[in-house]
Scaffold this motif. Structure first.
Motif, mmCIF file in Angstrom:
data_model
loop_
_atom_site.group_PDB
_atom_site.id
_atom_site.type_symbol
_atom_site.label_atom_id
_atom_site.label_comp_id
_atom_site.label_asym_id
_atom_site.label_seq_id
_atom_site.Cartn_x
_atom_site.Cartn_y
_atom_site.Cartn_z
ATOM 1 N N HIS A 158 0.829 -1.200 0.000
ATOM 2 C CA HIS A 158 0.000 0.000 0.000
ATOM 3 C C HIS A 158 0.870 1.259 0.000
ATOM 4 N N VAL A 159 1.930 1.228 0.783
ATOM 5 C CA VAL A 159 2.840 2.376 0.853
ATOM 6 C C VAL A 159 3.477 2.626 -0.506
ATOM 7 N N PHE A 160 3.951 1.553 -1.127
ATOM 8 C CA PHE A 160 4.643 1.681 -2.412
ATOM 9 C C PHE A 160 3.702 2.188 -3.503
ATOM 10 N N VAL A 161 2.526 1.590 -3.612
ATOM 11 C CA VAL A 161 1.595 1.960 -4.683
ATOM 12 C C VAL A 161 1.129 3.406 -4.525
ATOM 13 N N ALA A 162 0.806 3.808 -3.294
ATOM 14 C CA ALA A 162 0.341 5.184 -3.071
ATOM 15 C C ALA A 162 1.434 6.194 -3.389
ATOM 16 N N THR A 163 2.666 5.868 -3.028
ATOM 17 C CA THR A 163 3.783 6.771 -3.308
ATOM 18 C C THR A 163 4.046 6.862 -4.802
ATOM 19 N N LEU A 164 4.029 5.723 -5.473
ATOM 20 C CA LEU A 164 4.210 5.720 -6.925
ATOM 21 C C LEU A 164 3.095 6.508 -7.610
ATOM 22 N N ALA A 165 1.864 6.325 -7.129
ATOM 23 C CA ALA A 165 0.731 7.044 -7.704
ATOM 24 C C ALA A 165 0.901 8.553 -7.552
ATOM 25 N N ALA A 166 1.419 8.983 -6.397
ATOM 26 C CA ALA A 166 1.624 10.415 -6.161
ATOM 27 C C ALA A 166 2.574 11.010 -7.185
ATOM 28 N N TYR A 167 3.655 10.308 -7.473
ATOM 29 C CA TYR A 167 4.634 10.816 -8.434
ATOM 30 C C TYR A 167 4.093 10.780 -9.860
ATOM 31 N N ILE A 212 0.911 11.037 -10.724
ATOM 32 C CA ILE A 212 -0.088 12.103 -10.810
ATOM 33 C C ILE A 212 0.605 13.454 -10.956
ATOM 34 N N ALA A 213 1.663 13.655 -10.164
ATOM 35 C CA ALA A 213 2.412 14.911 -10.243
ATOM 36 C C ALA A 213 3.049 15.074 -11.618
ATOM 37 N N LEU A 214 3.534 13.976 -12.193
ATOM 38 C CA LEU A 214 4.150 14.017 -13.521
ATOM 39 C C LEU A 214 3.122 14.433 -14.576
ATOM 40 N N TRP A 272 0.319 16.013 -14.066
ATOM 41 C CA TRP A 272 -0.079 17.395 -13.778
ATOM 42 C C TRP A 272 0.964 18.375 -14.311
ATOM 43 N N GLY A 273 2.233 18.052 -14.076
ATOM 44 C CA GLY A 273 3.305 18.921 -14.543
ATOM 45 C C GLY A 273 3.333 19.037 -16.055
ATOM 46 N N ILE A 274 3.143 17.915 -16.740
ATOM 47 C CA ILE A 274 3.113 17.934 -18.207
ATOM 48 C C ILE A 274 1.945 18.779 -18.695
ATOM 49 N N GLY A 275 0.802 18.650 -18.011
ATOM 50 C CA GLY A 275 -0.362 19.439 -18.380
ATOM 51 C C GLY A 275 -0.109 20.930 -18.229
ATOM 52 N N LEU A 276 0.577 21.310 -17.149
ATOM 53 C CA LEU A 276 0.901 22.721 -16.936
ATOM 54 C C LEU A 276 1.841 23.249 -18.018
ATOM 55 N N ILE A 277 2.786 22.406 -18.419
ATOM 56 C CA ILE A 277 3.734 22.818 -19.466
ATOM 57 C C ILE A 277 3.024 23.004 -20.807
ATOM 58 N N LEU A 278 2.128 22.070 -21.116
ATOM 59 C CA LEU A 278 1.467 22.102 -22.417
ATOM 60 C C LEU A 278 0.385 23.170 -22.514
ATOM 61 N N PHE A 279 -0.354 23.365 -21.417
ATOM 62 C CA PHE A 279 -1.524 24.240 -21.496
ATOM 63 C C PHE A 279 -1.399 25.544 -20.713
ATOM 64 N N ARG A 280 -0.426 25.634 -19.835
ATOM 65 C CA ARG A 280 -0.268 26.856 -19.051
ATOM 66 C C ARG A 280 1.087 27.525 -19.272
ATOM 67 N N GLY A 304 1.753 18.314 -1.996
ATOM 68 C CA GLY A 304 0.886 17.693 -1.000
ATOM 69 C C GLY A 304 -0.384 17.090 -1.579
ATOM 70 N N PRO A 305 -1.100 17.807 -2.464
ATOM 71 C CA PRO A 305 -2.317 17.231 -3.043
ATOM 72 C C PRO A 305 -2.069 15.949 -3.830
ATOM 73 N N HIS A 306 -0.908 15.847 -4.464
ATOM 74 C CA HIS A 306 -0.591 14.617 -5.199
ATOM 75 C C HIS A 306 -0.362 13.456 -4.234
ATOM 76 N N MET A 307 0.307 13.737 -3.128
ATOM 77 C CA MET A 307 0.503 12.717 -2.101
ATOM 78 C C MET A 307 -0.842 12.267 -1.541
ATOM 79 N N ALA A 308 -1.705 13.243 -1.268
ATOM 80 C CA ALA A 308 -3.018 12.942 -0.705
ATOM 81 C C ALA A 308 -3.854 12.117 -1.682
#
Length: 227
Positions: free
Chosen positions: A170-179, A181-183, A185-193, A204-208
């Motif tokens: 559970h720890v591993f999957v949630a941590t991997l998911a956070a990164y 999601i952040a990736l 999100w970051g790509i989206g910001l680069i492409l559209f913002r 923090g929101p990605h971790m959550a």
């Protein structure tokens, strides 16, 4: 109504009440420092949709096997929602919330472990909190606190404990998911913002979200199985 559906209405109602209450508190902006008073305001009303759904899925997924753990996850979900709203607003996770949350989770995993008769899970939870907290702290040290701050490391302790209570997986999957999601999100910001290397992103929101997705997964599987 199938037994497995029974916790869903309660989770939805509690989530909605928590969302409305949290939104009213967040709108006071009492967590802001003086130099943040004039910063742009982020509307926290997205919690009205997110918290009820998350709480409902957590209730469905965990209540049948461990009501006490379902309650702990419910409290954690509310805390993560509030902290995410603050981090999105000021890019900071206040100590006055992360520290009490950690205390609640410590007490919670001990109580749940005793109620469920799983003392080994308590040990794993404490080890998970220490491991995930150290993992994030190392990144803060290496990165010079740019992009990721001490608040993230403090939040990681709570996440590591509640996720570790169930398993290291559970720890591993949630941590991997956070990164991941952040990736995305970051790509989206680069492409559209038009974001660049110096664009600040609240992690923090990605971790959550990564943790809540893992917590909600059993509920999703259970509901899909009944459709």
């Amino acid at each position: 109504m199938p037994v497995i559906w029974a916790p869903l209405p309660g989770g939805l109602v509690v989530g909605l009440i928590a969302a409305v209450t949290a939104t009213r508190w967040l709108r006071r902006r009492s967590y802001r420092y003086e130099d943040e008073a004039d910063a742009p305001v982020r509307d926290p009303r997205w919690l009205w949709g997110v918290l009820p759904v998350a709480m409902g899925l957590v209730a469905v997924g965990w209540w049948p096997s461990s009501p006490s753990l379902a309650v702990l996850w419910g409290v954690m979900t509310i805390g993560l929602g509030v902290l995410s709203a603050i981090d999105l607003d000021v890019h900071r996770l206040p100590d006055r919330l992360t520290f009490p949350l950690a205390g609640v989770v410590v007490a919670g995993v001990v109580v749940v472990g005793l109620i469920d008769g799983t003392p080994h899970a308590i040990v794993r939870a404490l080890a998970g909190g220490a491991a995930l907290g150290a993992f994030y702290l190392l990144q803060v040290i290496i990165g010079g606190a740019r992009g990721m701050g001490l608040g993230d490391a403090k939040l990681a302790v709570s996440l590591g404990m509640i996720l570790g209570f169930s398993s290291w997986w559970h720890v591993f999957v949630a941590t991997l998911a956070a990164y991941l999601i952040a990736l995305v999100w970051g790509i989206g910001l680069i492409l559209f913002r038009g974001a660049g290397r110096r664009t600040e992103i609240a992690f923090g929101p990605h971790m959550a979200l990564g943790a809540v997705l893992v917590a909600a997964a059993p509920g999703v599987v259970a509901l899909v199985g009944l459709l």
